[in-house]
Design an enzyme around this catalytic site. Structure first.
Site, PDB file in Angstrom:
ATOM      1  N   ARG A 286       7.407  19.475 -13.819  1.00  0.00           N
ATOM      2  CA  ARG A 286       8.054  18.613 -12.825  1.00  0.00           C
ATOM      3  C   ARG A 286       8.327  19.424 -11.565  1.00  0.00           C
ATOM      4  O   ARG A 286       8.198  18.945 -10.451  1.00  0.00           O
ATOM      5  CB  ARG A 286       9.364  18.020 -13.368  1.00  0.00           C
ATOM      6  CG  ARG A 286      10.070  17.184 -12.311  1.00  0.00           C
ATOM      7  CD  ARG A 286      11.302  16.375 -12.752  1.00  0.00           C
ATOM      8  NE  ARG A 286      11.865  16.729 -14.017  1.00  0.00           N
ATOM      9  CZ  ARG A 286      12.696  17.764 -14.234  1.00  0.00           C
ATOM     10  NH1 ARG A 286      13.065  18.532 -13.224  1.00  0.00           N
ATOM     11  NH2 ARG A 286      13.155  18.016 -15.439  1.00  0.00           N
TER      12      ARG A 286
ATOM     13  N   TYR B 111       5.837  -2.521   6.232  1.00  0.00           N
ATOM     14  CA  TYR B 111       5.348  -2.767   4.887  1.00  0.00           C
ATOM     15  C   TYR B 111       6.432  -3.483   4.064  1.00  0.00           C
ATOM     16  O   TYR B 111       7.589  -3.060   4.055  1.00  0.00           O
ATOM     17  CB  TYR B 111       4.966  -1.420   4.254  1.00  0.00           C
ATOM     18  CG  TYR B 111       4.464  -1.555   2.851  1.00  0.00           C
ATOM     19  CD1 TYR B 111       3.258  -2.187   2.585  1.00  0.00           C
ATOM     20  CD2 TYR B 111       5.197  -1.058   1.777  1.00  0.00           C
ATOM     21  CE1 TYR B 111       2.799  -2.322   1.289  1.00  0.00           C
ATOM     22  CE2 TYR B 111       4.734  -1.187   0.475  1.00  0.00           C
ATOM     23  CZ  TYR B 111       3.546  -1.834   0.245  1.00  0.00           C
ATOM     24  OH  TYR B 111       3.090  -1.959  -1.038  1.00  0.00           O
TER      25      TYR B 111
ATOM     26  N   ASP C  74       5.921   6.374   9.038  1.00  0.00           N
ATOM     27  CA  ASP C  74       4.980   5.965   7.992  1.00  0.00           C
ATOM     28  C   ASP C  74       3.598   5.917   8.655  1.00  0.00           C
ATOM     29  O   ASP C  74       3.296   5.024   9.442  1.00  0.00           O
ATOM     30  CB  ASP C  74       5.392   4.595   7.434  1.00  0.00           C
ATOM     31  CG  ASP C  74       4.487   4.141   6.293  1.00  0.00           C
ATOM     32  OD1 ASP C  74       3.332   4.604   6.220  1.00  0.00           O
ATOM     33  OD2 ASP C  74       4.927   3.291   5.497  1.00  0.00           O
TER      34      ASP C  74
ATOM     35  N   LYS D 117      -3.829   4.804  -0.090  1.00  0.00           N
ATOM     36  CA  LYS D 117      -4.678   4.104   0.875  1.00  0.00           C
ATOM     37  C   LYS D 117      -5.760   5.048   1.409  1.00  0.00           C
ATOM     38  O   LYS D 117      -6.587   5.479   0.645  1.00  0.00           O
ATOM     39  CB  LYS D 117      -3.796   3.516   1.983  1.00  0.00           C
ATOM     40  CG  LYS D 117      -2.490   2.863   1.474  1.00  0.00           C
ATOM     41  CD  LYS D 117      -2.713   1.636   0.622  1.00  0.00           C
ATOM     42  CE  LYS D 117      -1.463   1.141  -0.111  1.00  0.00           C
ATOM     43  NZ  LYS D 117      -0.277   0.956   0.686  1.00  0.00           N
TER      44      LYS D 117
HETATM   45  C1  LIG Z   1       1.131   0.762   0.448  1.00  0.00           C
HETATM   46  C2  LIG Z   1       2.084   1.167   1.511  1.00  0.00           C
HETATM   47  C3  LIG Z   1       3.305   1.773   1.191  1.00  0.00           C
HETATM   48  C4  LIG Z   1       3.763   1.983  -0.230  1.00  0.00           C
HETATM   49  O1  LIG Z   1       2.979   2.902  -0.909  1.00  0.00           O
HETATM   50  P1  LIG Z   1       2.716   2.858  -2.517  1.00  0.00           P
HETATM   51  O2  LIG Z   1       1.808   4.000  -2.711  1.00  0.00           O
HETATM   52  O3  LIG Z   1       2.117   1.515  -2.815  1.00  0.00           O
HETATM   53  O4  LIG Z   1       4.051   3.012  -3.147  1.00  0.00           O
HETATM   54  C5  LIG Z   1       4.131   2.164   2.236  1.00  0.00           C
HETATM   55  N1  LIG Z   1       3.779   1.952   3.526  1.00  0.00           N
HETATM   56  C6  LIG Z   1       2.620   1.369   3.866  1.00  0.00           C
HETATM   57  C7  LIG Z   1       2.288   1.162   5.304  1.00  0.00           C
HETATM   58  C8  LIG Z   1       1.736   0.934   2.872  1.00  0.00           C
HETATM   59  O5  LIG Z   1       0.601   0.333   3.225  1.00  0.00           O
END
Ligand SMILES: *Cc1c(COP(=O)(O)O)cnc(C)c1O
Length: 379
Positions: A46, A98, A170, A195
């Site tokens: 961890r 998001y 983000d 992504k």
């Molecule tokens: C998918 C996404 C998230 C969340 O990420 P996960 O890996 O699904 O927890 C946060 N911000 C944006 C812009 C996203 O597209």
């Protein structure tokens, strides 16, 4: 080192024990000690795992940071950022973000006395007006999801710094290939590596990147203390995906540009949202802070009934109807019922997210085939 070279080499050395060129998957939970406290820097997985450490070095380099801290998902990474705050503090977040980020801020952290307000960040002056003595974090997402609005990262971060407020960007929609928020004054960059960074829709993963030693130490502490860590197999898949990040994102952006122009000229399309258009209100800022304009395109139909939009989305053959984005394959989605269903309808409509809005994540297939697919489904 330039981006493409960093993607392939930064932090990556042949494995010292075997010479393996590719980073091994260290599938272990613990490490042998020769005497109590005497070890090779690894005690328990961890806290440290060699596959994860290599990935963290690579991600830090891609975002021009000093430290990356990996998590089991993008939302687990957000959870760690929120835990830097205390009850009574306030978050100012962009009003088009998001859905899962919104849900965590309101429904999880709201219960613990952390207040989040969702504001128009498209003029930096408005951000300054909204700051209160309780504001401790400014949460930027740009391009926004799904309206593809642009926030001026440098301008908002400069205001935050003046008021002693931490900023988190983000950067999921842009990817580190297109945009590097730490260079523009941000304190923390967040990625859902699920992504573009992973890029093959086969793993859920998140990370934070910083360039301040104290902040890095606090986030590493939270990573270990709260334990939402990714497994070594997932870290391996992300490392593998990163090796082609620049190639994938570049091609996807080129395809998206062609598709955005095709849609804008189509008689059944009312409006196309894509920051590459000179008429887009954020175009000049996007040009300044991004390398290309991204591979996400949203559009609304002239006949803007929900049924009509559903018909279009259910009849594409190459564009798969699915949540998520950033993979090599093209996806089509309906934000109102899919990714953004957790945001109340009135709040959605306020930012232009209608019931008929369609969102495309453009992949790296041949663009002529993609256009043919859209042509057929629009007809
Ligand atoms: C998918 C996404 C998230 C969340 O990420 P996960 O890996 O699904 O927890 C946060 N911000 C944006 C812009 C996203 O597209």
């Amino acid at each position: 080192m330039k981006f493409a070279t960093k993607a392939i080499h930064a932090g990556i050395e042949p494995d010292p024990s075997t010479g393996a060129v590719m980073t091994p998957i260290f599938q272990t939970s613990t490490y042998a000690q020769t005497a109590p406290g005497e070890h090779k820097g690894y005690e328990y997985a961890r806290t440290q795992n060699p596959t994860r450490s290599v990935l963290e070095k690579n991600l830090a380099a891609l975002e021009n940071g000093t430290d990356a801290i990996c998590f089991s998902s993008g939302l687990a990474a957000q959870d760690a950022v929120m835990k830097l705050l205390s009850s009574g503090d306030e978050v100012l977040a962009v009003n088009d973000l998001y859905g899962g980020s919104y849900r965590q801020m309101v429904r999880v952290w709201g219960q613990w006395g952390l207040k989040s307000r969702f504001i128009d960040m498209y003029t930096a002056a408005n951000v300054e007006r909204e700051i209160t003595p309780a504001t401790k974090l400014i949460w930027i997402e740009t391009p926004t999801n799904p309206m593809l609005n642009i926030v001026d990262i440098a301008a908002v971060c400069a205001i935050a710094r003046k008021h002693g407020i931490m900023t988190c960007v983000d950067n999921t929609f842009a990817s580190p290939y297109l945009q590097n928020p730490l260079d523009l004054g941000a304190d923390i960059v967040l990625h859902s590596a699920t992504k573009y960074i992973g890029g093959h829709s086969d793993v859920v993963h998140g990370c934070l990147v910083v360039k301040d030693a104290e902040l890095a130490q606090r986030l590493h502490f939270l990573q270990n203390a709260c334990g939402a860590v990714p497994g070594p197999q997932d870290c391996f898949l992300i490392l593998r995906g990163i090796k082609t990040l620049h190639l994938r994102v570049q091609r996807a952006c080129e395809n998206a540009a062609t598709i955005a122009q095709f849609l804008a000229a189509h008689p059944k399309v009312e409006k196309v949202y894509w920051p590459g258009f000179a008429s887009h209100p954020g175009h000049e800022i996007a040009k300044k802070q991004m390398r290309m304009f991204g591979a996400m395109v949203s559009f609304d139909l002239k006949d803007n009934s929900l049924e009509n939009a559903v018909k279009v989305m259910s009849s594409t053959e190459l564009f798969t109807l699915a949540e998520s984005l950033g993979g090599v394959e093209s996806l089509i989605g309906h934000p109102a019922s899919m990714t953004h269903a957790s945001i109340p309808r009135e709040a959605r409509l306020k930012v232009g997210l209608t019931d008929s809005l369609i969102r495309l994540s453009v992949g790296v297939e041949d663009v002529e085939d993609l256009i043919e697919d859209l042509e057929r489904s629009l007809a």
